[in-house]
Each structure stands twice: as structure tokens, then as C-alpha cells.
Design an enzyme around this catalytic site. Structure first.
Site, PDB file in Angstrom:
ATOM      1  N   HIS A 152       0.851  -1.186   0.000  1.00  0.00           N
ATOM      2  CA  HIS A 152       0.000   0.000   0.000  1.00  0.00           C
ATOM      3  C   HIS A 152       0.880   1.227   0.000  1.00  0.00           C
ATOM      4  CE1 HIS A 152      -3.160   2.807   1.152  1.00  0.00           C
ATOM      5  NE2 HIS A 152      -4.012   1.872   0.799  1.00  0.00           N
ATOM      6  N   ASP A 158      -7.874  -5.265   0.208  1.00  0.00           N
ATOM      7  CA  ASP A 158      -8.387  -6.167  -0.819  1.00  0.00           C
ATOM      8  C   ASP A 158      -8.110  -7.636  -0.527  1.00  0.00           C
ATOM      9  OD1 ASP A 158      -9.618  -4.400  -2.610  1.00  0.00           O
ATOM     10  OD2 ASP A 158      -7.677  -3.737  -3.340  1.00  0.00           O
TER      11      ASP A 158
HETATM   12  N1  ACO Z   1       3.887  -8.000  -4.035  1.00  0.00           N
HETATM   13  C1  ACO Z   1       5.223  -8.119  -4.033  1.00  0.00           C
HETATM   14  N2  ACO Z   1       6.065  -7.088  -3.911  1.00  0.00           N
HETATM   15  C2  ACO Z   1       5.542  -5.877  -3.783  1.00  0.00           C
HETATM   16  C3  ACO Z   1       4.156  -5.672  -3.772  1.00  0.00           C
HETATM   17  C4  ACO Z   1       3.326  -6.794  -3.895  1.00  0.00           C
HETATM   18  N3  ACO Z   1       1.983  -6.658  -3.897  1.00  0.00           N
HETATM   19  N4  ACO Z   1       3.897  -4.350  -3.646  1.00  0.00           N
HETATM   20  C5  ACO Z   1       5.096  -3.747  -3.590  1.00  0.00           C
HETATM   21  N5  ACO Z   1       6.090  -4.669  -3.670  1.00  0.00           N
HETATM   22  C6  ACO Z   1       7.529  -4.407  -3.632  1.00  0.00           C
HETATM   23  C7  ACO Z   1       7.997  -3.757  -4.925  1.00  0.00           C
HETATM   24  O1  ACO Z   1       8.334  -4.727  -5.888  1.00  0.00           O
HETATM   25  C8  ACO Z   1       9.172  -2.952  -4.453  1.00  0.00           C
HETATM   26  O2  ACO Z   1      10.252  -3.839  -4.252  1.00  0.00           O
HETATM   27  P1  ACO Z   1      11.779  -3.373  -4.628  1.00  0.00           P
HETATM   28  O3  ACO Z   1      12.013  -2.175  -3.758  1.00  0.00           O
HETATM   29  O4  ACO Z   1      12.590  -4.558  -4.289  1.00  0.00           O
HETATM   30  O5  ACO Z   1      11.740  -3.030  -6.091  1.00  0.00           O
HETATM   31  C9  ACO Z   1       8.733  -2.468  -3.054  1.00  0.00           C
HETATM   32  O6  ACO Z   1       7.791  -3.432  -2.615  1.00  0.00           O
HETATM   33  C10 ACO Z   1       8.095  -1.110  -3.038  1.00  0.00           C
HETATM   34  O7  ACO Z   1       7.115  -1.077  -4.058  1.00  0.00           O
HETATM   35  P2  ACO Z   1       6.513   0.256  -4.683  1.00  0.00           P
HETATM   36  O8  ACO Z   1       6.091  -0.047  -6.088  1.00  0.00           O
HETATM   37  O9  ACO Z   1       7.441   1.408  -4.486  1.00  0.00           O
HETATM   38  O10 ACO Z   1       5.274   0.520  -3.783  1.00  0.00           O
HETATM   39  P3  ACO Z   1       4.081   1.491  -4.144  1.00  0.00           P
HETATM   40  O11 ACO Z   1       3.827   2.322  -2.965  1.00  0.00           O
HETATM   41  O12 ACO Z   1       4.272   2.228  -5.421  1.00  0.00           O
HETATM   42  O13 ACO Z   1       2.932   0.441  -4.430  1.00  0.00           O
HETATM   43  C11 ACO Z   1       0.897  -0.643  -4.616  1.00  0.00           C
HETATM   44  C12 ACO Z   1       1.717   0.376  -3.805  1.00  0.00           C
HETATM   45  C13 ACO Z   1       0.694  -0.093  -6.031  1.00  0.00           C
HETATM   46  C14 ACO Z   1      -0.449  -0.811  -3.950  1.00  0.00           C
HETATM   47  C15 ACO Z   1       1.673  -1.976  -4.672  1.00  0.00           C
HETATM   48  O14 ACO Z   1       1.950  -2.429  -3.373  1.00  0.00           O
HETATM   49  C16 ACO Z   1       0.947  -3.064  -5.467  1.00  0.00           C
HETATM   50  O15 ACO Z   1       1.076  -3.109  -6.693  1.00  0.00           O
HETATM   51  N6  ACO Z   1       0.177  -3.953  -4.778  1.00  0.00           N
HETATM   52  C17 ACO Z   1      -0.570  -4.987  -5.446  1.00  0.00           C
HETATM   53  C18 ACO Z   1      -1.914  -4.432  -5.930  1.00  0.00           C
HETATM   54  C19 ACO Z   1      -2.861  -4.169  -4.787  1.00  0.00           C
HETATM   55  O16 ACO Z   1      -3.072  -4.999  -3.913  1.00  0.00           O
HETATM   56  N7  ACO Z   1      -3.494  -2.990  -4.844  1.00  0.00           N
HETATM   57  C20 ACO Z   1      -4.504  -2.585  -3.849  1.00  0.00           C
HETATM   58  C21 ACO Z   1      -3.974  -1.464  -2.999  1.00  0.00           C
HETATM   59  S1  ACO Z   1      -5.170  -1.024  -1.788  1.00  0.00           S
HETATM   60  C22 ACO Z   1      -6.313  -0.153  -2.654  1.00  0.00           C
HETATM   61  O17 ACO Z   1      -6.054   0.514  -3.589  1.00  0.00           O
HETATM   62  C23 ACO Z   1      -7.674  -0.247  -2.233  1.00  0.00           C
END
Ligand code: ACO
Length: 376
Positions: A259, A313
Site C-alpha cells: 500500500h 483487498d
Molecule cells: N507483491 C510483491 N512485492 C511488492 C508488492 C506486492 N503486492 N507491492 C510492492 N512490492 C515491492 C515492490 O516490488 C518494491 O520492491 P523493490 O524495492 O525490491 O523493487 C517495493 O515493494 C516497493 O514497491 P513500490 O512499487 O514502491 O510501492 P508502491 O507504494 O508504489 O505500491 C501498490 C503500492 C501499487 C499498492 C503496490 O503495493 C501493489 O502493486 N500492490 C498490489 C496491488 C494491490 O493490492 N493494490 C490494492 C492497494 S489497496 C487499494 O487501492 C484499495
């Protein structure tokens, strides 16, 4: 002087009285009241009143609000005919985005943007959105539409229109908790979209339509469908470990985790986890819950150090499945609830408006000669 933050991360772009989030400790409050307390003690209607008015209603205020909301449950006959003509393969989120926009056709003053008018439009859309979703779902299944029952609360009435029979109190309460926990969440992507659109003094329908479009993205509200697809792809609990490890090795994202704001377990996930466990046991879906628990354990071991924990979610997927909802209705459920938050933000934006107009950092070239088309 300007700073650039990709994805506007960390930028404060609006003021709100509604949600307060502590992303490090995993706390969410609506108007100062902890989400756990609201989930247990409140109703969706009362929660929306709280968000829109900044205080809990007295008995007569809640009665009046509920009466008004129920008076909007029905949709115009022409919308029912319209729904019957929508191809049944259409994704419900595309249907909802389109029909929320179309509700403006049946509003004699769709452009009125004073706060009182915006509230009226918001309560109308909130009353009608569940009817649109239920009507579309029945229509695509070749079933007779079920007229709304204005004796029933928001959640009960929706499940009744969807299934053609009244839900048990347990199911209705479980669904209502989902509605409460999804209702608002600060300046998330879809809420920002709604505020950006209304800041042009466009209209409430346009702002809500934009928000629905944003919510369906798999990185936002669409993730709950992704979670269910993942659970369905994992045949047994023994397959969880290799499945997740393989995805992580390939740098794929696990839906329902991570998140932008929470770097701890999302408090809504905690609430929904309790619900998912109970419902899974009650409905013979314990395997889904156990697989989810196992995924959470592996993710905790592998990526908690990056601040990646279950978000709203993750357990809402199992909860909706146990309530008996078809997969592609999961994100529309989120939208039905979030209409409460989006509308509250539209009202806040209109109350103290300033046009959103950020800047882009130009990273292109200058003084590029124009080459005639024959010479390119
Ligand atoms: N699974 C595995 N690794 C993850 C996930 C995940 N769901 N989310 C983030 N990471 C990792 C990234 O790969 C990154 O790793 P790295 O630093 O080694 O490259 C690190 O965590 C940070 O990730 P960011 O992309 O900088 O995090 P950001 O804040 O942009 O992402 C997001 C937030 C878009 C929600 C992301 O966590 C994601 O894609 N989650 C999956 C989709 C999801 O569940 N969305 C619902 C969110 S809640 C809502 O909107 C109601």
C-alpha cells in the site's frame, strides 16, 4: 522552488475532515472514530452520514437520512430497459462507470454544483448504484429484475435485489462491515480523480464517473478480483509456497499486498480477516481462508521488511466469495461503498474549491528543427 514526486507520493494535495490514517501503526479513523469500532457498532448509512456531516447522527437525523436514501433505491424504467440491452459479457465495472454517468440524463439539473445540490445528487447515486449492479447481474443471467425493498437497509436491500431473497442477518451484517470499511480512505487514487474533476466545477456525475474508472485498475480497487483469481489458481494449501515463491522470484506483485500509505498491516484487512475466517467456516470455504493465511505468512517472511503487508483487498476477496458474490462483482462492491467517500470529498472540494492544476517537469528537447514530411 517546485519539487517533483513521482506518483505524487508524499504530497499533500487537499484537506479533509473524514479519514485519518497512520500508515506506520496501521490505524484508520473516520472523523476521529476508529474503524474497528465503526465496523462493529455502526451501519453503512450511519457511517456515510458521519463522513458527510462530520458527526454521528441523532436518531431523527439518521431516520431522515435513511428515508431519503431509500427513496432513491428505484431507478427510472428507461434505465432498466437500457440495462437489458447491455451485452452480458460486459464487465460490471464498465457497466457501472457508464450508467453512473447516464444517471445525469434523468436529473433535471445535472450541473448544479452548490453544496446542497451536490449532496442531493450524491445521495441519489448512492441509493441507485446498488440497484444498477443488481439489475445488471440479474439481467445478464436471464433472471427477472427484483425491485428494491425500501423497508430494507442499504446492505440487506442490495443482497435481496441480487439474490431474490432476503439475506440472513449474519450475511447482511458481514456485507455491511465490508461497506463500512471501504467507505473512505484519504486521498487515494479514485478519490483524487473525483476531486480533480469536480475542482473544474464540472458536475457530480462526471466526478463520480472518473472515480469509478480509476477504481477498477488492478493496482487500486481491482486488486480484490486479482486476489480471488490467485486463490483459485492455487489448488491446495501445499501449493501456496511454490506458487508465491515463484511469483516473487519473477518480480511479480502479489495482489492484496502493499500500500502506498500503510507500511504495516492495513487495519481494514485485520477487520476483514476476522470476518473472512468466520464466513469461510460457516460456508464450507475454510480452504480459501487457510490458503490466504498461508500466503500472508510467506509474504511476512519474505517481504515484510519492505513494508509490504495485506491491504483491504486481501481478505475482502474471501469475504465476498463467502457472501456468494460472483468474482467480477467484487470491485463494484468496493465502488458502491466508496461512493460514500467520493461524494464526501466532492462536497469538501466544492466547499473550499481551488482548481487542481499541477505542473509537469519538461524532460524533452528544445529548438528542434521542423523537418518537412518528405525529408523525414
Ligand atoms: N507483491 C510483491 N512485492 C511488492 C508488492 C506486492 N503486492 N507491492 C510492492 N512490492 C515491492 C515492490 O516490488 C518494491 O520492491 P523493490 O524495492 O525490491 O523493487 C517495493 O515493494 C516497493 O514497491 P513500490 O512499487 O514502491 O510501492 P508502491 O507504494 O508504489 O505500491 C501498490 C503500492 C501499487 C499498492 C503496490 O503495493 C501493489 O502493486 N500492490 C498490489 C496491488 C494491490 O493490492 N493494490 C490494492 C492497494 S489497496 C487499494 O487501492 C484499495
Amino acid at each position: 522552488m517546485s519539487t517533483y514526486a513521482k506518483g505524487l507520493e508524499g504530497i499533500i494535495a487537499a484537506e479533509t475532515n473524514m479519514s485519518w490514517i497512520d500508515g506506520t501503526k496501521g490505524i484508520l479513523e473516520y472523523v476521529g472514530i476508529n474503524i474497528d469500532e465503526l465496523a462493529q457498532k455502526s451501519t453503512f448509512e450511519e457511517t456515510v452520514y458521519l463522513l458527510w456531516n462530520g458527526k454521528l447522527p441523532k436518531i431523527n437525523e439518521l431516520d431522515e437520512f435513511t428515508r431519503e436514501l431509500r427513496s432513491h433505491y428505484r431507478i427510472p424504467d428507461v434505465m432498466k430497459e437500457r440495462i437489458a440491452r447491455i451485452p452480458k459479457e460486459v464487465e460490471p465495472m464498465h457497466m457501472l462507470r457508464t450508467l453512473i454517468s447516464e444517471l445525469s440524463f434523468y436529473d433535471p439539473n445535472p450541473n448544479d454544483n452548490d453544496v446542497a445540490s451536490a449532496r442531493q445528487k450524491a445521495i441519489r447515486v448512492l441509493g441507485q448504484a446498488p440497484t444498477l449492479v443488481a439489475a445488471f447481474d440479474r439481467s445478464r443471467k436471464g433472471l427477472e429484475l427484483v425491485e428494491p425493498d425500501t423497508e430494507l437497509g442499504f446492505s440487506q436491500n442490495f443482497l435481496y435485489m441480487l439474490n431474490g431473497k432476503k439475506p440472513t442477518d449474519t450475511m447482511a451484517k458481514a456485507f455491511d462491515i465490508c461497506m463500512i470499511t471501504h467507505a473512505d480512505h484519504g486521498l487515494n487514487n479514485s478519490t483524487f480523480a473525483a476531486r480533480v474533476v469536480i475542482s473544474t466545477l464540472s458536475d457530480v456525475y462526471s466526478a463520480l464517473t472518473a472515480a469509478v474508472g480509476s477504481l477498477r485498475g488492478p493496482l487500486h480497487g481491482g486488486a480484490n478480483e486479482g486476489v480471488m483469481k490467485m486463490l483459485n489458481e492455487i489448488p491446495t494449501i501445499e501449493d501456496v509456497e511454490p506458487y508465491i515463491m515463484n511469483k516473487l522470484k519473477n518480480k511479480e506483485r502479489i495482489m492484496g499486498f502493499g500500500h502506498r500509505v500503510y507500511k504495516a498491516k492495513d487495519p481494514r484487512a485485520k477487520e476483514l480477516q476476522k470476518l473472512a475466517k468466520q464466513l469461510a467456516e460457516d460456508t464450507g470455504n475454510s480452504d480459501l481462508f487457510l490458503k490466504s493465511k498461508k500466503i500472508e505468512e510467506i509474504m511476512e517472511r519474505e517481504v515484510a521488511s519492505k513494508g509490504i503487508y495485506p491491504n483491504v483487498d486481501f481478505y475482502s476477496a474471501t469475504t465476498y466469495h463467502c457472501i456468494g458474490l460472483q468474482l467480477d462483482l467484487f470491485t463494484p462492491m468496493f465502488a458502491m461503498s466508496r461512493l460514500g467517500g467520493w461524494s464526501g470529498h466532492i462536497i469538501e472540494q466544492l466547499s473550499d474549491n481551488r482548481l487542481f492544476r499541477p505542473k509537469a517537469q519538461f524532460v524533452g528537447e528544445h529548438n528542434v528543427p521542423y523537418i518537412p514530411i518528405q525529408e523525414r
